[in-house]
Design a protein around this motif. Structure first.
Motif, PDB file in Angstrom:
ATOM      1  N   VAL A 144       0.853  -1.179   0.000  1.00  0.00           N
ATOM      2  CA  VAL A 144       0.000   0.000   0.000  1.00  0.00           C
ATOM      3  C   VAL A 144       0.887   1.226   0.000  1.00  0.00           C
ATOM      4  O   VAL A 144       2.076   1.156   0.328  1.00  0.00           O
ATOM      5  CB  VAL A 144      -0.939   0.014   1.222  1.00  0.00           C
ATOM      6  CG1 VAL A 144      -1.944  -1.137   1.155  1.00  0.00           C
ATOM      7  CG2 VAL A 144      -0.140  -0.034   2.523  1.00  0.00           C
ATOM      8  N   SER A 145       0.270   2.350  -0.333  1.00  0.00           N
ATOM      9  CA  SER A 145       1.039   3.593  -0.396  1.00  0.00           C
ATOM     10  C   SER A 145       1.081   4.250   0.994  1.00  0.00           C
ATOM     11  O   SER A 145       0.264   3.951   1.887  1.00  0.00           O
ATOM     12  CB  SER A 145       0.405   4.553  -1.402  1.00  0.00           C
ATOM     13  OG  SER A 145      -0.893   4.917  -0.952  1.00  0.00           O
ATOM     14  N   GLN A 146       2.006   5.142   1.149  1.00  0.00           N
ATOM     15  CA  GLN A 146       2.114   5.895   2.394  1.00  0.00           C
ATOM     16  C   GLN A 146       0.900   6.783   2.607  1.00  0.00           C
ATOM     17  O   GLN A 146       0.472   7.029   3.742  1.00  0.00           O
ATOM     18  CB  GLN A 146       3.387   6.746   2.359  1.00  0.00           C
ATOM     19  CG  GLN A 146       3.680   7.467   3.666  1.00  0.00           C
ATOM     20  CD  GLN A 146       3.988   6.511   4.821  1.00  0.00           C
ATOM     21  OE1 GLN A 146       4.709   5.522   4.604  1.00  0.00           O
ATOM     22  NE2 GLN A 146       3.446   6.787   6.004  1.00  0.00           N
ATOM     23  N   GLU A 147       0.291   7.240   1.516  1.00  0.00           N
ATOM     24  CA  GLU A 147      -0.896   8.085   1.615  1.00  0.00           C
ATOM     25  C   GLU A 147      -2.056   7.345   2.274  1.00  0.00           C
ATOM     26  O   GLU A 147      -2.792   7.923   3.076  1.00  0.00           O
ATOM     27  CB  GLU A 147      -1.308   8.562   0.214  1.00  0.00           C
ATOM     28  CG  GLU A 147      -2.470   9.533   0.209  1.00  0.00           C
ATOM     29  CD  GLU A 147      -2.126  10.847   0.879  1.00  0.00           C
ATOM     30  OE1 GLU A 147      -3.073  11.504   1.397  1.00  0.00           O
ATOM     31  OE2 GLU A 147      -0.945  11.223   0.917  1.00  0.00           O
ATOM     32  N   SER A 148      -2.197   6.068   1.949  1.00  0.00           N
ATOM     33  CA  SER A 148      -3.278   5.290   2.553  1.00  0.00           C
ATOM     34  C   SER A 148      -3.065   5.122   4.057  1.00  0.00           C
ATOM     35  O   SER A 148      -4.021   5.068   4.831  1.00  0.00           O
ATOM     36  CB  SER A 148      -3.398   3.925   1.879  1.00  0.00           C
ATOM     37  OG  SER A 148      -2.213   3.151   2.099  1.00  0.00           O
ATOM     38  N   VAL A 149      -1.812   5.076   4.457  1.00  0.00           N
ATOM     39  CA  VAL A 149      -1.523   4.989   5.898  1.00  0.00           C
ATOM     40  C   VAL A 149      -1.904   6.294   6.587  1.00  0.00           C
ATOM     41  O   VAL A 149      -2.496   6.299   7.673  1.00  0.00           O
ATOM     42  CB  VAL A 149      -0.039   4.670   6.131  1.00  0.00           C
ATOM     43  CG1 VAL A 149       0.302   4.743   7.616  1.00  0.00           C
ATOM     44  CG2 VAL A 149       0.308   3.298   5.573  1.00  0.00           C
ATOM     45  N   TYR A 150      -1.602   7.418   5.927  1.00  0.00           N
ATOM     46  CA  TYR A 150      -1.979   8.714   6.501  1.00  0.00           C
ATOM     47  C   TYR A 150      -3.503   8.828   6.652  1.00  0.00           C
ATOM     48  O   TYR A 150      -4.006   9.358   7.656  1.00  0.00           O
ATOM     49  CB  TYR A 150      -1.456   9.840   5.619  1.00  0.00           C
ATOM     50  CG  TYR A 150       0.055   9.975   5.630  1.00  0.00           C
ATOM     51  CD1 TYR A 150       0.805   9.520   6.709  1.00  0.00           C
ATOM     52  CD2 TYR A 150       0.732  10.578   4.545  1.00  0.00           C
ATOM     53  CE1 TYR A 150       2.184   9.646   6.714  1.00  0.00           C
ATOM     54  CE2 TYR A 150       2.107  10.711   4.562  1.00  0.00           C
ATOM     55  CZ  TYR A 150       2.832  10.230   5.652  1.00  0.00           C
ATOM     56  OH  TYR A 150       4.195  10.343   5.644  1.00  0.00           O
ATOM     57  N   GLU A 151      -4.223   8.336   5.657  1.00  0.00           N
ATOM     58  CA  GLU A 151      -5.688   8.384   5.731  1.00  0.00           C
ATOM     59  C   GLU A 151      -6.209   7.536   6.890  1.00  0.00           C
ATOM     60  O   GLU A 151      -7.143   7.949   7.600  1.00  0.00           O
ATOM     61  CB  GLU A 151      -6.275   7.880   4.410  1.00  0.00           C
ATOM     62  CG  GLU A 151      -6.041   8.820   3.227  1.00  0.00           C
ATOM     63  CD  GLU A 151      -6.605   8.263   1.944  1.00  0.00           C
ATOM     64  OE1 GLU A 151      -7.111   7.097   1.989  1.00  0.00           O
ATOM     65  OE2 GLU A 151      -6.539   8.945   0.922  1.00  0.00           O
ATOM     66  N   ALA A 152      -5.591   6.370   7.090  1.00  0.00           N
ATOM     67  CA  ALA A 152      -6.018   5.508   8.192  1.00  0.00           C
ATOM     68  C   ALA A 152      -5.725   6.170   9.543  1.00  0.00           C
ATOM     69  O   ALA A 152      -6.544   6.098  10.478  1.00  0.00           O
ATOM     70  CB  ALA A 152      -5.331   4.159   8.096  1.00  0.00           C
TER      71      ALA A 152
END
Length: 298
Positions: A144-152
């Motif tokens: 997964v991308s780092q952006e998806s981690v930020y969203e979570a």
């Protein structure tokens, strides 16, 4: 002649003996009368001295209170009459509680709704944390991308804030419920201490509220005595001085001690007004002692 003379002598001797006996009896009776007189005089004198040692006073309640409701309402029932002896916690009167019950039911319903919102917010927080945990594991595998981690992480923060807000709403509604329960309890007027109902001011159907007492309650256990002492005994009137209190109507003796001594002579009576605290009367607590005239002895 000799016989007549002999009889005359015998009558004379008998008369002398009778007069002597009568004089002795009169002397004895006189002594007895004098004894009775002096004994009576001493007894009266003793009673006068004892009476002079006792000062006139009156018993008053140390605790008395006009019982009034804490909220406005219509009186639906009064359960006591003048002269009734009640225990602490006895139900005295009741106000109409229909409105208070309705408001309590509404507050409970609102609290239950906020509790449901809190449970939903907690569920969303658990889901957001689980998603974040999975994405952190996948990012190590570069799945997964780092952006998806930020969203979570953002979703977890938002869900946490929502839980905190829901908890605050639940706490607020719980306080409202407790307040409404207190209001409902205030529709029941209870005796704050054991005593006797001295006066009754209201009747069922009338309205009452703060500043408008329904009954006046006085304590039979906590008593004080107010008495007048002559100026000549001022030196004996000191706080904590023990007292003997005689209630003539009930033939009972109480005990107590001086609590307060007047700083000046009462101009009307020329006496010093004092107060004393009476020890608990024990078996006489159910008797109407308040207002009784008493004799006080130091």
């Amino acid at each position: 002649r000799r016989r007549g003379l002999f009889r005359s002598c015998r009558r004379t001797d008998n008369d002398r003996q009778m007069r002597s006996s009568a004089e002795k009896m009169r002397g004895t009776a006189g002594r007895i009368a004098r004894y009775i007189f002096w004994y009576s005089l001493l007894a009266v004198g003793s009673s006068i001295v004892a009476a002079e040692e006792r000062m006139i006073g009156v018993l008053t309640p140390l605790l008395e209170m006009g019982l009034e409701p804490r909220l406005e309402g219509r009186i639906t029932a009064i359960h006591v009459r003048i002269g009734d002896v009640v225990d602490e916690g006895t139900l005295i009167a009741e106000l109409d509680d229909e409105l208070a019950r309705q408001e309590l039911a509404q507050a409970i319903a609102r609290m239950e709704a906020t509790q449901a919102e809190l449970e939903l917010a907690r569920t969303e927080l658990r889901v957001a944390r689980e998603i974040l945990r999975r994405r952190l594991r996948l990012i190590e595998q570069q799945a997964v991308s780092q952006e998806s981690v930020y969203e979570a992480e953002r979703d977890v923060a938002l869900a946490t804030a929502e839980v905190d807000q829901a908890q605050a709403r639940v706490n607020q509604q719980a306080a409202t419920v407790e307040q409404q329960r207190t209001q409902l309890r205030h529709t029941r007027l209870l005796a704050p201490f054991a005593g006797t109902v001295a006066e009754r001011y209201s009747n069922p159907g009338e309205s009452s509220g703060p500043g408008r007492p329904i009954v006046r309650l006085i304590s039979n256990v906590s008593l004080r005595v107010r008495f007048a002492a002559p100026v000549e005994r001022a030196a004996e009137l000191v706080p904590e001085r023990k007292l003997r209190i005689f209630v003539g109507q009930f033939d009972v003796e109480l005990h107590g001690k001086i609590s307060q001594v007047g700083s000046e002579v009462d101009p009307a009576s020329g006496m010093i007004i004092c107060e004393g605290i009476v020890d608990p009367p024990g078996n006489w607590s159910d008797s109407p002692l308040v207002g009784q005239t008493v004799r006080v002895q130091l």
